[in-house]
Design a protein around this motif. Structure first.
Motif, PDB file in Angstrom:
ATOM      1  N   LYS A 188     -10.490  29.665  35.072  1.00 42.71           N
ATOM      2  CA  LYS A 188      -9.418  28.996  34.991  1.00 42.71           C
ATOM      3  C   LYS A 188      -9.996  27.221  35.334  1.00 42.71           C
ATOM      4  N   GLN A 189     -11.016  27.526  36.013  1.00 46.89           N
ATOM      5  CA  GLN A 189     -11.638  26.171  36.297  1.00 46.89           C
ATOM      6  C   GLN A 189     -13.179  25.711  35.765  1.00 46.89           C
ATOM      7  N   SER A 190     -13.232  26.188  34.485  1.00 49.64           N
ATOM      8  CA  SER A 190     -14.513  26.251  33.803  1.00 49.64           C
ATOM      9  C   SER A 190     -15.151  24.932  33.533  1.00 49.64           C
ATOM     10  N   ASP A 191     -14.745  23.783  33.916  1.00 52.16           N
ATOM     11  CA  ASP A 191     -15.331  22.774  33.812  1.00 52.16           C
ATOM     12  C   ASP A 191     -16.086  22.092  35.145  1.00 52.16           C
ATOM     13  N   LEU A 192     -15.771  22.857  35.965  1.00 54.00           N
ATOM     14  CA  LEU A 192     -16.491  22.464  37.322  1.00 54.00           C
ATOM     15  C   LEU A 192     -17.893  23.278  37.582  1.00 54.00           C
ATOM     16  N   LYS A 193     -18.684  22.465  38.251  1.00 54.16           N
ATOM     17  CA  LYS A 193     -19.966  22.783  38.774  1.00 54.16           C
ATOM     18  C   LYS A 193     -19.978  23.705  39.984  1.00 54.16           C
ATOM     19  N   TYR A 194     -20.442  24.951  39.954  1.00 54.98           N
ATOM     20  CA  TYR A 194     -20.582  25.784  41.179  1.00 54.98           C
ATOM     21  C   TYR A 194     -21.808  25.759  41.767  1.00 54.98           C
ATOM     22  N   GLN A 208      -8.252  37.032  49.260  1.00 58.73           N
ATOM     23  CA  GLN A 208      -7.723  35.580  48.822  1.00 58.73           C
ATOM     24  C   GLN A 208      -9.112  34.846  48.316  1.00 58.73           C
ATOM     25  N   PHE A 209      -8.995  34.326  47.126  1.00 54.89           N
ATOM     26  CA  PHE A 209     -10.151  33.675  46.519  1.00 54.89           C
ATOM     27  C   PHE A 209      -9.615  32.043  46.375  1.00 54.89           C
ATOM     28  N   ILE A 210     -10.646  30.990  47.091  1.00 56.67           N
ATOM     29  CA  ILE A 210     -10.159  29.540  46.712  1.00 56.67           C
ATOM     30  C   ILE A 210     -11.259  28.894  46.152  1.00 56.67           C
ATOM     31  N   VAL A 211     -11.235  27.722  45.429  1.00 56.45           N
ATOM     32  CA  VAL A 211     -12.435  26.788  44.880  1.00 56.45           C
ATOM     33  C   VAL A 211     -12.108  25.666  45.771  1.00 56.45           C
ATOM     34  N   ALA A 212     -13.007  25.172  46.345  1.00 53.25           N
ATOM     35  CA  ALA A 212     -12.719  23.867  47.219  1.00 53.25           C
ATOM     36  C   ALA A 212     -14.071  23.114  46.711  1.00 53.25           C
ATOM     37  N   ILE A 253      -9.024  22.171  48.631  1.00 51.36           N
ATOM     38  CA  ILE A 253      -8.311  23.244  47.657  1.00 51.36           C
ATOM     39  C   ILE A 253      -8.079  22.866  46.243  1.00 51.36           C
ATOM     40  N   ILE A 254      -8.786  23.117  45.221  1.00 48.07           N
ATOM     41  CA  ILE A 254      -8.654  22.767  43.822  1.00 48.07           C
ATOM     42  C   ILE A 254      -7.548  24.217  43.451  1.00 48.07           C
ATOM     43  N   ASP A 255      -8.091  25.309  43.600  1.00 48.56           N
ATOM     44  CA  ASP A 255      -7.218  26.399  43.173  1.00 48.56           C
ATOM     45  C   ASP A 255      -7.292  27.621  43.796  1.00 48.56           C
ATOM     46  N   GLU A 256      -6.316  28.635  43.646  1.00 48.36           N
ATOM     47  CA  GLU A 256      -6.537  29.698  44.191  1.00 48.36           C
ATOM     48  C   GLU A 256      -6.208  31.025  43.481  1.00 48.36           C
ATOM     49  N   THR A 308     -26.135  -1.638  48.425  1.00 46.70           N
ATOM     50  CA  THR A 308     -25.336  -0.659  47.879  1.00 46.70           C
ATOM     51  C   THR A 308     -25.084   0.428  48.946  1.00 46.70           C
ATOM     52  N   MET A 309     -23.771   0.857  49.006  1.00 43.51           N
ATOM     53  CA  MET A 309     -23.714   2.035  50.100  1.00 43.51           C
ATOM     54  C   MET A 309     -23.473   3.090  49.193  1.00 43.51           C
ATOM     55  N   LEU A 310     -23.833   4.219  50.347  1.00 46.46           N
ATOM     56  CA  LEU A 310     -23.897   5.540  49.499  1.00 46.46           C
ATOM     57  C   LEU A 310     -22.775   6.638  50.151  1.00 46.46           C
ATOM     58  N   ALA A 311     -22.488   7.490  49.304  1.00 47.54           N
ATOM     59  CA  ALA A 311     -21.314   8.475  49.690  1.00 47.54           C
ATOM     60  C   ALA A 311     -21.437   9.807  49.245  1.00 47.54           C
ATOM     61  N   VAL A 312     -21.087  10.820  49.715  1.00 49.94           N
ATOM     62  CA  VAL A 312     -21.230  12.053  49.224  1.00 49.94           C
ATOM     63  C   VAL A 312     -20.128  12.322  48.065  1.00 49.94           C
ATOM     64  N   ASN A 313     -20.917  12.921  46.995  1.00 51.28           N
ATOM     65  CA  ASN A 313     -19.997  13.066  45.646  1.00 51.28           C
ATOM     66  C   ASN A 313     -19.175  14.293  45.791  1.00 51.28           C
ATOM     67  N   THR A 314     -17.873  14.256  46.537  1.00 55.34           N
ATOM     68  CA  THR A 314     -17.286  15.412  46.917  1.00 55.34           C
ATOM     69  C   THR A 314     -16.850  16.184  45.781  1.00 55.34           C
ATOM     70  N   SER A 315     -16.623  15.639  44.611  1.00 51.26           N
ATOM     71  CA  SER A 315     -15.990  16.557  43.573  1.00 51.26           C
ATOM     72  C   SER A 315     -17.066  16.741  42.641  1.00 51.26           C
ATOM     73  N   GLY A 316     -18.488  16.419  42.714  1.00 46.67           N
ATOM     74  CA  GLY A 316     -19.546  16.701  41.818  1.00 46.67           C
ATOM     75  C   GLY A 316     -19.815  18.090  41.874  1.00 46.67           C
ATOM     76  N   PHE A 317     -19.401  18.823  42.980  1.00 48.03           N
ATOM     77  CA  PHE A 317     -19.883  20.522  43.032  1.00 48.03           C
ATOM     78  C   PHE A 317     -18.900  21.354  43.651  1.00 48.03           C
ATOM     79  N   HIS A 318     -18.652  22.356  43.370  1.00 47.29           N
ATOM     80  CA  HIS A 318     -17.645  23.100  44.038  1.00 47.29           C
ATOM     81  C   HIS A 318     -17.955  24.413  44.496  1.00 47.29           C
TER      82      HIS A 318
END
Ligand SMILES: [Zn+2]
Length: 400
Positions: free
Chosen positions: A134-140, A93-97, A103-106, A71-81
């Protein structure tokens, strides 16, 4: 995420494994053990934890080497922001990445004139809160702040922010208290350099300098893959490299600093000085209707205005002289130029390369790679994101 969440990353083996996955994904557990020289049980335990924390994920099946396919492993890039903040002269300037820097939002907030420390922190906190709402379902996982002026990165304090005329702003302490996540603060040019090194994977190149040329001029120096601060944190202040000892007075009190010759405002000043004797220039006419800006000089250059092209060529020459000095001191493999003035592109890049070719003493170093940043207007805010990413994946990168 709760405050102190980085504590579980402070384990060196964990950081080593996470970084191995980031740089070699997709990768199997066996391959990680082989390449990091950690034992397979250690790798197994830590991989299990990383999977539970959703920092990594199982991806495709790899090639079998006799037995069943691993089984191969990779970073879960969208798991955290991560929230990245660039404190500019008149706006923030504020960004969420995500973990890959996408960049997801600014969000942008205006800075008022003569702001107090309290007001400044309130504006920053409001901007962060708006993005989180605005991006309340993300984990920061953290907040990075790129701040102009002199920054004590270890304490997360803006020691002196000349554009805001404020001293000793406890940014890290205040934001960690309110948002309960890790906060890193760094000088904007240094954050920009770290971002360039991180996102463009230029760490392998070992040494680079990223120069931010806007209203002011600063640079971040990366040596052996690490941000170099110097003994007193002012390494990279090339805006105050003296280019003309008989030159104009700089805000720092010296004469003829690079900043008095090649910053955005300096381009305007130099243009105004010769505008009267150039009544055939587009700028001479444009200036009657609007305030002259460095952007207008660039626009005129695009329309083949000779005066504008000459001003930008001279700007490139001045930057080139400073960079030739830098090459003679640091001999970096790569020089990257960002900030508002870098939008002039070839108009300044060509003369910079010409000066290096003419002035640098070694044949090889004459050809030092110089390029315009590809991170564009997000250079410093993505650099702020990289402050957190490097702490997460490679904590030794920003150690002071
Ligand atoms: Zn100066």
């Amino acid at each position: 995420m709760q405050r102190g969440s980085f504590q579980w990353m402070k384990s060196l083996n964990k950081a080593i494994i996470l970084n191995k996955i980031r740089t070699s994904e997709p990768i199997s557990r066996a391959q990680i053990a082989k390449e990091t020289k950690l034992t397979p049980p250690t790798v197994g335990t830590i991989v299990k934890e990383l999977l539970e924390q959703q920092l990594i994920q199982e991806s495709s099946l790899g090639e079998s080497q006799g037995g069943r396919k691993p089984t191969m492993l990779a970073v879960n890039t969208s798991g955290f922001h991560i929230i990245g903040i660039d404190v500019g002269l008149s706006t923030i300037q504020f960004i969420v990445a995500d973990l890959s820097g996408k960049i997801i939002d600014e969000q942008e907030e205006s800075l008022i004139m003569n702001v107090t420390e309290e007001e400044f922190l309130t504006i920053v906190m409001n901007g962060i809160q708006k993005l989180i709402d605005k991006q309340s379902d993300l984990k920061y996982i953290g907040i990075g702040v790129a701040m102009h002026g002199i920054v004590d990165a270890e304490k997360g304090v803006a020691e002196f922010a000349p554009n805001l005329k404020l001293r000793n702003i406890p940014i890290k302490e205040k934001l960690e208290e309110v948002f309960e996540m890790d906060v890193k603060v760094e000088n904007d040019a240094k954050a920009f350099a770290l971002g360039e090194a991180w996102f463009l994977q230029q760490l392998e190149q070992k040494s680079m300098i990223a120069v931010n040329i806007g209203r002011g001029i600063g640079a971040g120096i990366v040596i052996d893959g690490k941000l170099y601060n110097g003994e007193h944190g002012i390494a990279g202040e090339i805006g105050h490299m003296i280019i003309d000892i008989h030159g104009r007075k700089c805000s720092c009190g010296n004469n003829g600093c690079l900043q008095t010759l090649a910053s955005g405002p300096a381009i305007v000043t130099r243009t105004l000085e010769v505008l009267e004797e150039n009544s055939d220039s587009l700028l001479y006419h444009w200036k009657k209707e609007q305030e002259l800006t460095a952007e207008l000089v660039h626009q005129a250059a695009l329309e083949e205005d000779q005066l504008a092209r000459q001003i930008l060529r001279e700007t490139g020459n001045y930057i080139g002289i400073a960079l030739a000095n830098v090459v003679h001191v640091y001999n970096p493999s790569t020089i990257i130029i960002g900030g508002g003035v870098s939008k002039a592109g070839e108009f300044i890049l060509h003369p910079i390369q010409e000066v290096l070719k003419h002035s640098v003493i070694s044949e090889k170093a004459k050809a030092t790679a110089v390029s315009i940043s590809r991170l564009g207007e997000y250079g410093s805010s993505l650099g702020a994101v990289a402050l957190i990413l490097s702490e997460l994946f490679e904590p030794e990168m920003t150690d002071h």
